[in-house]
Design a protein around this motif. Structure first.
Motif, short mmCIF file in Angstrom:
data_model
loop_
_atom_site.label_atom_id
_atom_site.label_comp_id
_atom_site.label_asym_id
_atom_site.label_seq_id
_atom_site.Cartn_x
_atom_site.Cartn_y
_atom_site.Cartn_z
N CYS A 96 32.94 54.59 74.70
CA CYS A 96 33.85 55.71 75.17
C CYS A 96 33.94 56.44 73.84
N TYR A 105 45.08 62.21 91.97
CA TYR A 105 44.03 62.38 91.32
C TYR A 105 42.91 62.57 92.71
N TYR A 140 35.89 60.05 72.23
CA TYR A 140 36.93 60.88 72.65
C TYR A 140 37.16 62.02 71.44
N CYS A 182 37.02 54.75 81.07
CA CYS A 182 37.94 55.18 79.99
C CYS A 182 38.84 56.20 80.18
N ALA A 183 40.24 55.94 79.51
CA ALA A 183 40.90 57.20 80.01
C ALA A 183 41.78 57.32 78.23
N GLN A 225 45.41 59.29 76.76
CA GLN A 225 46.66 59.86 76.67
C GLN A 225 46.84 60.78 75.77
N ALA A 274 34.45 61.56 87.03
CA ALA A 274 35.97 61.12 86.60
C ALA A 274 36.91 61.61 87.46
N PHE A 329 46.47 62.79 81.08
CA PHE A 329 45.38 61.59 80.86
C PHE A 329 44.00 62.34 81.11
N TYR A 330 43.25 62.13 80.22
CA TYR A 330 41.84 62.43 80.41
C TYR A 330 40.74 61.24 80.76
N PHE A 331 39.96 61.33 81.63
CA PHE A 331 39.25 60.16 82.20
C PHE A 331 37.80 60.49 81.77
N GLN A 369 38.77 62.22 93.32
CA GLN A 369 37.64 61.81 92.59
C GLN A 369 36.51 61.91 93.52
#
Lengths: 114, 110
Positions: free
Chosen positions: B23, A35, B25, B88-89, B91, A42, B98-100, A37
């Motif tokens: 969070c 990743y 989503y 927060c993530a 799946q 994010a 994965f989206y953060f 950052q």
């Protein structure tokens, strides 16, 4: 203790000078991620390996490459770093065989481009 | 489009003052929602996994809950050592996606 290790913790490179960041894990997880950052943002997934199977995110620049010579190690190569590549680079692992998908992160490498 | 939004961006609390982080989503085929704590200059530290609406997890002063559209991280009687950024993530259906969110920066003052 099982863990994810990243080296170096801090890396300074010059504009256009190739750099390699390394990640190793003792968790024996089959999936490894890289990743990027930037400050107050994010984490952005660059690519991941499922075992030896490499998966590149569509918007990852060609300037970024990765290698995974074995289960324990993974490398991030930045071929020609630009000023915009200055960031924290995070390595993470997970196991696809478990019910959960939680990722375990290393401490990160802070990359500075001068 | 799959995305994760966290609010507020920053939160300042007095020690002992309970609050919640949000969070929200939108993702196709949620497999799991994860909470992480990130201290300055360090990698995220895993806290909780939630899989289905109605599920709750607790750890010390933290409690995470999940609905079909959002998750909350409740902090009860926080201490200064709880100061960190909470990420927060989610799946998605693709196991390795994965989206953060951008995180909530929590500052707890003594």
């Amino acid at each position: 203790d099982a863990m994810v290790i990243q080296n170096p913790r801090y890396q300074v490179t010059q504009f256009g000078k190739p750099v390699t960041l390394s990640c190793s894990q003792t968790l024996n997880h089959n999936v490894m991620y890289w990743y990027q950052q930037k400050s107050s943002q994010a984490p952005k997934l660059l690519f991941h390996y499922y075992d030896k199977d490499f998966n590149n995110e569509a918007d990852t620049p060609d300037n970024f490459q990765s290698r995974r010579p074995n289960t324990s190690f993974c490398f991030l190569d930045i071929r020609s770093p630009g000023l915009g590549d200055a960031a924290m680079y995070l390595c993470a692992t997970s196991t696809r065989t478990s019910g959960g998908g939680e990722q375990y992160f290393g401490p990160g490498t802070r990359l500075t481009v001068t | 489009e799959d995305q994760v939004t966290q609010s507020p961006e920053a939160l300042r609390l007095q020690e002992g003052e309970s609050s919640s982080l949000n969070c929200s989503y939108t993702v196709s085929g949620l497999r799991g929602l994860f909470w992480y704590r990130q201290d300055p200059g360090k990698g995220p530290e895993f806290l909780f996994t939630l899989y289905s609406a109605g599920e709750e997890k607790e750890k010390e002063r933290l409690k995470a809950t999940l609905t079909k559209k959002e998750s909350f991280l409740h902090i009860t009687a926080p201490k200064p050592e709880d100061s960190a950024t909470y990420l927060c993530a989610v799946q998605a259906r693709d196991f390795n996606k994965f989206y953060f969110g951008s995180g909530t920066k929590l500052n707890v003052k003594p």
